[in-house]
Design a protein around this motif. Structure first.
Motif, PDB file in Angstrom:
ATOM      1  N   MET A   1       0.823  -1.207   0.000  1.00 59.68           N
ATOM      2  CA  MET A   1       0.000   0.000   0.000  1.00 59.68           C
ATOM      3  C   MET A   1       0.859   1.258   0.000  1.00 59.68           C
ATOM      4  N   VAL A   2       2.031   1.205   0.604  1.00 66.44           N
ATOM      5  CA  VAL A   2       2.942   2.353   0.530  1.00 66.44           C
ATOM      6  C   VAL A   2       3.297   2.631  -0.927  1.00 66.44           C
ATOM      7  N   ALA A   3       3.682   1.577  -1.654  1.00 68.19           N
ATOM      8  CA  ALA A   3       4.024   1.749  -3.072  1.00 68.19           C
ATOM      9  C   ALA A   3       2.813   2.224  -3.874  1.00 68.19           C
ATOM     10  N   HIS A   4       1.642   1.665  -3.558  1.00 64.84           N
ATOM     11  CA  HIS A   4       0.418   2.042  -4.264  1.00 64.84           C
ATOM     12  C   HIS A   4       0.083   3.512  -4.025  1.00 64.84           C
ATOM     13  N   HIS A   5       0.147   3.935  -2.783  1.00 65.91           N
ATOM     14  CA  HIS A   5      -0.135   5.331  -2.442  1.00 65.91           C
ATOM     15  C   HIS A   5       0.864   6.281  -3.117  1.00 65.91           C
TER      16      HIS A   5
ATOM     17  N   ALA B   1       1.936  10.638  -6.942  1.00 62.47           N
ATOM     18  CA  ALA B   1       2.630  11.159  -8.128  1.00 62.47           C
ATOM     19  C   ALA B   1       1.624  11.622  -9.184  1.00 62.47           C
ATOM     20  N   MET B   2       0.562  10.838  -9.410  1.00 64.64           N
ATOM     21  CA  MET B   2      -0.459  11.226 -10.391  1.00 64.64           C
ATOM     22  C   MET B   2      -1.199  12.481  -9.938  1.00 64.64           C
ATOM     23  N   ALA B   3      -1.469  12.564  -8.640  1.00 61.91           N
ATOM     24  CA  ALA B   3      -2.179  13.731  -8.127  1.00 61.91           C
ATOM     25  C   ALA B   3      -1.331  14.994  -8.235  1.00 61.91           C
ATOM     26  N   LYS B   4      -0.039  14.867  -7.999  1.00 58.79           N
ATOM     27  CA  LYS B   4       0.844  16.027  -8.140  1.00 58.79           C
ATOM     28  C   LYS B   4       0.898  16.490  -9.586  1.00 58.79           C
ATOM     29  N   ASP B   5       0.874  15.551 -10.513  1.00 58.21           N
ATOM     30  CA  ASP B   5       0.853  15.909 -11.928  1.00 58.21           C
ATOM     31  C   ASP B   5      -0.423  16.670 -12.274  1.00 58.21           C
TER      32      ASP B   5
ATOM     33  N   LEU C   1      -9.398  17.802  -5.596  1.00 60.01           N
ATOM     34  CA  LEU C   1      -9.348  16.399  -5.200  1.00 60.01           C
ATOM     35  C   LEU C   1      -7.914  15.892  -5.235  1.00 60.01           C
ATOM     36  N   ALA C   2      -7.159  16.300  -6.237  1.00 62.20           N
ATOM     37  CA  ALA C   2      -5.755  15.895  -6.314  1.00 62.20           C
ATOM     38  C   ALA C   2      -4.989  16.361  -5.084  1.00 62.20           C
ATOM     39  N   GLY C   3      -5.254  17.573  -4.654  1.00 59.87           N
ATOM     40  CA  GLY C   3      -4.609  18.072  -3.441  1.00 59.87           C
ATOM     41  C   GLY C   3      -4.997  17.267  -2.217  1.00 59.87           C
ATOM     42  N   ASP C   4      -6.274  16.887  -2.135  1.00 63.16           N
ATOM     43  CA  ASP C   4      -6.738  16.058  -1.012  1.00 63.16           C
ATOM     44  C   ASP C   4      -6.046  14.697  -1.009  1.00 63.16           C
ATOM     45  N   ILE C   5      -5.850  14.139  -2.204  1.00 61.85           N
ATOM     46  CA  ILE C   5      -5.187  12.838  -2.313  1.00 61.85           C
ATOM     47  C   ILE C   5      -3.736  12.945  -1.848  1.00 61.85           C
ATOM     48  N   VAL C   6      -3.055  13.994  -2.273  1.00 63.32           N
ATOM     49  CA  VAL C   6      -1.664  14.177  -1.851  1.00 63.32           C
ATOM     50  C   VAL C   6      -1.570  14.273  -0.334  1.00 63.32           C
ATOM     51  N   THR C   7      -2.431  15.078   0.255  1.00 57.15           N
ATOM     52  CA  THR C   7      -2.394  15.271   1.702  1.00 57.15           C
ATOM     53  C   THR C   7      -2.770  13.996   2.455  1.00 57.15           C
TER      54      THR C   7
ATOM     55  N   GLN D   1      -3.101  10.734   1.434  1.00 56.43           N
ATOM     56  CA  GLN D   1      -2.318   9.519   1.231  1.00 56.43           C
ATOM     57  C   GLN D   1      -0.881   9.675   1.698  1.00 56.43           C
ATOM     58  N   SER D   2      -0.355  10.892   1.688  1.00 53.38           N
ATOM     59  CA  SER D   2       0.975  11.109   2.264  1.00 53.38           C
ATOM     60  C   SER D   2       0.961  10.802   3.758  1.00 53.38           C
ATOM     61  N   ALA D   3      -0.103  11.210   4.435  1.00 49.83           N
ATOM     62  CA  ALA D   3      -0.230  10.910   5.866  1.00 49.83           C
ATOM     63  C   ALA D   3      -0.351   9.406   6.093  1.00 49.83           C
ATOM     64  N   GLU D   4      -1.086   8.729   5.221  1.00 52.74           N
ATOM     65  CA  GLU D   4      -1.242   7.281   5.362  1.00 52.74           C
ATOM     66  C   GLU D   4       0.068   6.546   5.088  1.00 52.74           C
ATOM     67  N   VAL D   5       0.875   7.059   4.165  1.00 60.31           N
ATOM     68  CA  VAL D   5       2.185   6.464   3.917  1.00 60.31           C
ATOM     69  C   VAL D   5       3.043   6.534   5.179  1.00 60.31           C
ATOM     70  N   THR D   6       3.009   7.667   5.845  1.00 59.99           N
ATOM     71  CA  THR D   6       3.756   7.815   7.103  1.00 59.99           C
ATOM     72  C   THR D   6       3.283   6.807   8.136  1.00 59.99           C
ATOM     73  N   THR D   7       1.965   6.655   8.254  1.00 63.03           N
ATOM     74  CA  THR D   7       1.396   5.695   9.201  1.00 63.03           C
ATOM     75  C   THR D   7       1.806   4.268   8.844  1.00 63.03           C
ATOM     76  N   LEU D   8       1.729   3.918   7.569  1.00 59.97           N
ATOM     77  CA  LEU D   8       2.076   2.569   7.136  1.00 59.97           C
ATOM     78  C   LEU D   8       3.542   2.260   7.388  1.00 59.97           C
TER      79      LEU D   8
END
Length: 231
Positions: free
Chosen positions: A183-187, A192-196, A209-215, A217-224
């Motif tokens: 899930m880290v790799a998936h997020h 990356a797509m959202a930043k684009d 929505l892209a900004g929401d995804i960046v914020t 999922q970045s937090a979820e990556v930290t948690t994971l």
């Protein structure tokens, strides 16, 4: 003889007049207050509607190819994340993994519906694989556009079919670790797509929505990553 003092009647009339005036003023204030409250409620209702997720993510307004590409690619990406998250029930042994999987499902399922509504309103078809369920058969080749999937070329973070099969077969701590790692790799691919999209998109709702995804999922990556260190 004791003098009889007559109490003037005027003060009583004045008291009655003042009371009547006060009552009138009270009624006027109540009426004005009621009207003001009604107007405030109407303004509040309008504000609440305008601030709702549906209104905030309306696809109205100009859009470009980057917006369409973002929606088309993120839909199957989210679908695979949902499939991964739903595997946690009955397989995960760590309650934190189960809770995170639940949050992923709760967030991404509505986002899929939102992006589908955008494509429909833009008059653009949803890109889907030529075979199988969208987002479910994205093997390593598919993730790099080798099976002819529209818009899937270069999509980072997608699991191969073998990786999905191994995750399905895992249980307990083995599942927890595999889920967190994948899930880290998936997020990271979604980020990356959202930043684009944030950089190249035009539609305000899509960029939001892209900004929401960046914020999120970045937090979820930290948690994971924290969970991986503790599992």
């Amino acid at each position: 003889m004791t003098a009889i003092t007559h109490v003037p009647r005027r003060p009583l009339r004045r008291r009655l007049a003042v009371a009547g005036a006060a009552a009138t003023v009270g009624l006027l204030l109540a009426a004005c207050g009621g009207q003001s409250g009604k107007e405030d409620a109407e303004r509040g209702g309008a504000h609440a509607t305008a601030s709702s997720p549906e209104a905030a993510r309306s696809a109205k307004g100009a859009f470009n190819d980057a917006d369409v590409r973002f929606a088309r690619r993120m839909i199957p990406h989210h679908q695979q994340a949902l499939e991964m998250a739903r595997l946690a029930d009955g397989r995960a042994s760590d309650a934190r993994i189960e809770r995170l999987a639940g949050r992923i499902e709760k967030a991404q399922d509505p986002e899929i519906r939102t992006m589908r509504s955008w494509l429909k309103s833009w008059g653009k078809p949803e890109a889907t694989p030529s075979h199988g369920m969208p987002g479910m058969d994205h093997g390593s080749d598919a993730a790099h556009g080798k099976d002819g999937m529209d818009g899937m070329d270069g999509m980072d973070g997608m699991m191969s079919r073998k990786e999905m099969d191994r995750l399905k077969a895992a249980k307990g701590v083995a599942f927890d670790r595999a889920f967190a790692r994948l899930m880290v790799a998936h997020h990271k691919g979604a980020i990356a797509m959202a930043k684009d999209e944030r950089k190249n998109g035009r539609n305000a709702a899509a960029k939001k929505l892209a900004g929401d995804i960046v914020t999120g999922q970045s937090a979820e990556v930290t948690t994971l990553r924290t969970l991986l260190d503790r599992l």
